[in-house]
Motif scaffolding. Structure first.
Motif, PDB file in Angstrom:
ATOM      1  N   PHE A  43      -5.695   2.896   6.257  1.00  0.00           N
ATOM      2  CA  PHE A  43      -4.902   2.863   7.480  1.00  0.00           C
ATOM      3  C   PHE A  43      -3.480   3.391   7.274  1.00  0.00           C
ATOM      4  O   PHE A  43      -2.645   3.297   8.162  1.00  0.00           O
ATOM      5  CB  PHE A  43      -4.861   1.440   8.033  1.00  0.00           C
ATOM      6  CG  PHE A  43      -6.231   0.900   8.340  1.00  0.00           C
ATOM      7  CD1 PHE A  43      -6.884   1.262   9.515  1.00  0.00           C
ATOM      8  CD2 PHE A  43      -6.886   0.067   7.454  1.00  0.00           C
ATOM      9  CE1 PHE A  43      -8.152   0.781   9.802  1.00  0.00           C
ATOM     10  CE2 PHE A  43      -8.154  -0.417   7.723  1.00  0.00           C
ATOM     11  CZ  PHE A  43      -8.796  -0.059   8.907  1.00  0.00           C
ATOM     12  N   LYS A  44      -3.212   3.910   6.067  1.00  0.00           N
ATOM     13  CA  LYS A  44      -1.916   4.509   5.756  1.00  0.00           C
ATOM     14  C   LYS A  44      -2.169   5.933   5.261  1.00  0.00           C
ATOM     15  O   LYS A  44      -2.404   6.141   4.069  1.00  0.00           O
ATOM     16  CB  LYS A  44      -1.183   3.689   4.693  1.00  0.00           C
ATOM     17  CG  LYS A  44      -0.875   2.260   5.143  1.00  0.00           C
ATOM     18  CD  LYS A  44      -0.118   1.493   4.078  1.00  0.00           C
ATOM     19  CE  LYS A  44       0.192   0.069   4.548  1.00  0.00           C
ATOM     20  NZ  LYS A  44       1.080   0.030   5.719  1.00  0.00           N
ATOM     21  N   PRO A  45      -2.127   6.921   6.172  1.00  0.00           N
ATOM     22  CA  PRO A  45      -2.506   8.304   5.819  1.00  0.00           C
ATOM     23  C   PRO A  45      -1.778   8.858   4.594  1.00  0.00           C
ATOM     24  O   PRO A  45      -2.390   9.584   3.798  1.00  0.00           O
ATOM     25  CB  PRO A  45      -2.163   9.097   7.083  1.00  0.00           C
ATOM     26  CG  PRO A  45      -2.243   8.086   8.192  1.00  0.00           C
ATOM     27  CD  PRO A  45      -1.762   6.794   7.603  1.00  0.00           C
ATOM     28  N   ASP A  46      -0.510   8.516   4.429  1.00  0.00           N
ATOM     29  CA  ASP A  46       0.244   9.049   3.296  1.00  0.00           C
ATOM     30  C   ASP A  46      -0.227   8.483   1.962  1.00  0.00           C
ATOM     31  O   ASP A  46       0.042   9.070   0.904  1.00  0.00           O
ATOM     32  CB  ASP A  46       1.737   8.764   3.460  1.00  0.00           C
ATOM     33  CG  ASP A  46       2.343   9.518   4.642  1.00  0.00           C
ATOM     34  OD1 ASP A  46       1.723  10.501   5.077  1.00  0.00           O
ATOM     35  OD2 ASP A  46       3.419   9.101   5.122  1.00  0.00           O
ATOM     36  N   LEU A  47      -0.881   7.345   2.000  1.00  0.00           N
ATOM     37  CA  LEU A  47      -1.311   6.675   0.776  1.00  0.00           C
ATOM     38  C   LEU A  47      -2.829   6.642   0.625  1.00  0.00           C
ATOM     39  O   LEU A  47      -3.334   6.036  -0.326  1.00  0.00           O
ATOM     40  CB  LEU A  47      -0.788   5.234   0.757  1.00  0.00           C
ATOM     41  CG  LEU A  47       0.736   5.059   0.800  1.00  0.00           C
ATOM     42  CD1 LEU A  47       1.090   3.579   0.898  1.00  0.00           C
ATOM     43  CD2 LEU A  47       1.383   5.677  -0.435  1.00  0.00           C
ATOM     44  N   SER A  48      -3.548   7.290   1.522  1.00  0.00           N
ATOM     45  CA  SER A  48      -5.003   7.134   1.535  1.00  0.00           C
ATOM     46  C   SER A  48      -5.654   7.636   0.250  1.00  0.00           C
ATOM     47  O   SER A  48      -6.504   6.947  -0.337  1.00  0.00           O
ATOM     48  CB  SER A  48      -5.607   7.844   2.749  1.00  0.00           C
ATOM     49  OG  SER A  48      -5.285   9.221   2.731  1.00  0.00           O
ATOM     50  N   VAL A  49      -5.268   8.824  -0.218  1.00  0.00           N
ATOM     51  CA  VAL A  49      -5.876   9.363  -1.433  1.00  0.00           C
ATOM     52  C   VAL A  49      -5.475   8.528  -2.654  1.00  0.00           C
ATOM     53  O   VAL A  49      -6.307   8.198  -3.506  1.00  0.00           O
ATOM     54  CB  VAL A  49      -5.484  10.839  -1.631  1.00  0.00           C
ATOM     55  CG1 VAL A  49      -5.994  11.347  -2.979  1.00  0.00           C
ATOM     56  CG2 VAL A  49      -6.059  11.693  -0.500  1.00  0.00           C
TER      57      VAL A  49
END
Length: 392
Positions: A293-299
């Protein structure tokens, strides 16, 4: 044959199968384009490999209890080589699926026997320790495979990966012909039919709990491996080589978990080791889910969460396997076949089922991993007071 020699040969015999499972993961996007199929179709390759890999273990295990480990292993490795050759002869998607099926049917022999060979030679805490060594060694193949696969695909195309697998299969077969010695003497073999042998093993409730834990944790590992490349390529613009580097980052944590199980087998209880593994599984699944749910931290969350999940699996696999096969000195082939066959068959069937889901994204992956980790905890609770200390 010394314990170390047996460990090395056991690791080698399953190397081709382990590499087959992960070699092409970073190249899934390129393979889909080259074969003119949808990207979501590529996890079917792993499913077509895992289902026979699980099913045929149910056959190889009891046969090895009756006829010995060596002839069963050599037949299986020969079948694997045939599957690899067929993929190269007809490089189209339907043949890729059929060849993967044959590869799985062949390497199932090594997958089944890797759990029974240690039981042929060791007992008690030594069994946990040597199973831990095997788990560490086995992890080297999938650790290297994505790096090799990413490089081969980038410079020589996807078919070069299967040329590599054919060469590895031939090499392993030759090594086993000349160096592998029988571990199950004739006086310890039995001629019991398959069905009664399986009934004998499944009658043990503790075995069934360990089997359930292994199946749940393994399903999470297989799902993560199957969808990692697709999710990362969808969420970033990385090349197959860069994806392969990210893919292998969690694998050393599996190695560390197996090492912990080996080092502490004689001083920590099985119960303690299994609860540590369960906490790691739950933590890893939670990180994957929350970071979705946090695009910047997804990977980053996908890699970090996978690392904790793999660490938990690294502890659980050798410990639960040792606990499960310990009561069956004359049925270790059958018990090993149930452990490996059920886990891999279940993983393959689950991949087919998830392929029918409307979508597979990181939040769905995290939720499923959390469900698998919760199942491990639920199965562990009833046996908490029944496990000996230390060792088995």
């Amino acid at each position: 044959m010394s314990g170390l020699s047996l460990v090395l040969l056991t690791v080698l015999m399953v190397a081709s199968g382990q590499m087959t499972q992960t070699l092409y993961v970073p190249a899934m996007g390129d393979m889909a384009a080259a074969l003119q199929v949808a990207g979501d179709s590529l996890p079917l390759v792993m499913a077509f490999y895992l289902i026979p890999y699980g099913l045929f273990q149910f056959i190889y295990g009891p046969l090895s209890d009756r006829f010995g480990r060596r002839p069963v292993l050599l037949v299986g490795l020969s079948v694997y080589v045939l599957g690899s050759a067929l993929i190269l002869a007809w490089p189209v998607f339907p043949m890729l699926l059929l060849g993967s099926f044959i590869q799985g049917a062949g390497t199932a022999a090594a997958g089944s026997l890797c759990r029974s060979l240690m039981r042929d030679k060791f007992e008690g805490s030594d069994l946990v320790r040597y199973n831990g060594y095997v788990s560490m060694g086995i992890m080297l193949a999938p650790l290297l495979a994505p790096l090799i696969g990413g490089y081969l695909n980038l410079h020589f195309g996807w078919q070069s990966m299967y040329q590599f697998l054919l060469a590895v299969g031939l090499l392993v077969t030759l090594v086993m012909v000349f160096w592998f010695r029988e571990t199950l003497p004739a006086e310890r073999r039995h001629a019991q039919p398959m069905l009664p042998a399986y009934q004998h093993v499944l009658h043990n409730s503790a075995f069934c709990r360990q089997l359930g834990m292994l199946m749940a944790a393994f399903a999470g590992v297989i799902l993560y491996e199957a969808v990692f490349g697709v999710l990362v390529s969808r969420q970033s613009g990385l090349t197959s080589t860069e994806i392969s580097l990210l893919f292998v980052l969690p694998l050393p944590l599996y190695f560390a978990g197996a090492m912990l199980a080996s080092l502490k087998a004689a001083s920590w209880s099985i119960n303690r080791l299994q609860w540590i593994s369960t906490v790691a599984l739950l933590l890893g699944a939670s990180i994957v889910l929350v970071s979705a749910f946090k695009p910047d931290l997804s990977v980053a969350g996908l890699v970090l969460g996978g690392s904790f999940y793999f660490a938990g699996a690294g502890i659980l696999f050798p410990v639960a396997t040792s606990k499960a096969v310990a009561p069956f000195p004359q049925h270790s082939g059958t018990a090993g076949a149930l452990l490996g066959g059920s886990s891999n068959l279940g993983g393959g069937v689950f991949l087919l089922v998830q392929g029918a889901l409307p979508q597979m994204n990181q939040s769905v992956l995290g939720g499923l991993l959390l469900a698998f980790a919760g199942l491990v905890a639920w199965l562990l609770i009833p046996s908490s007071n029944a496990l000996p200390e230390p060792g088995i």
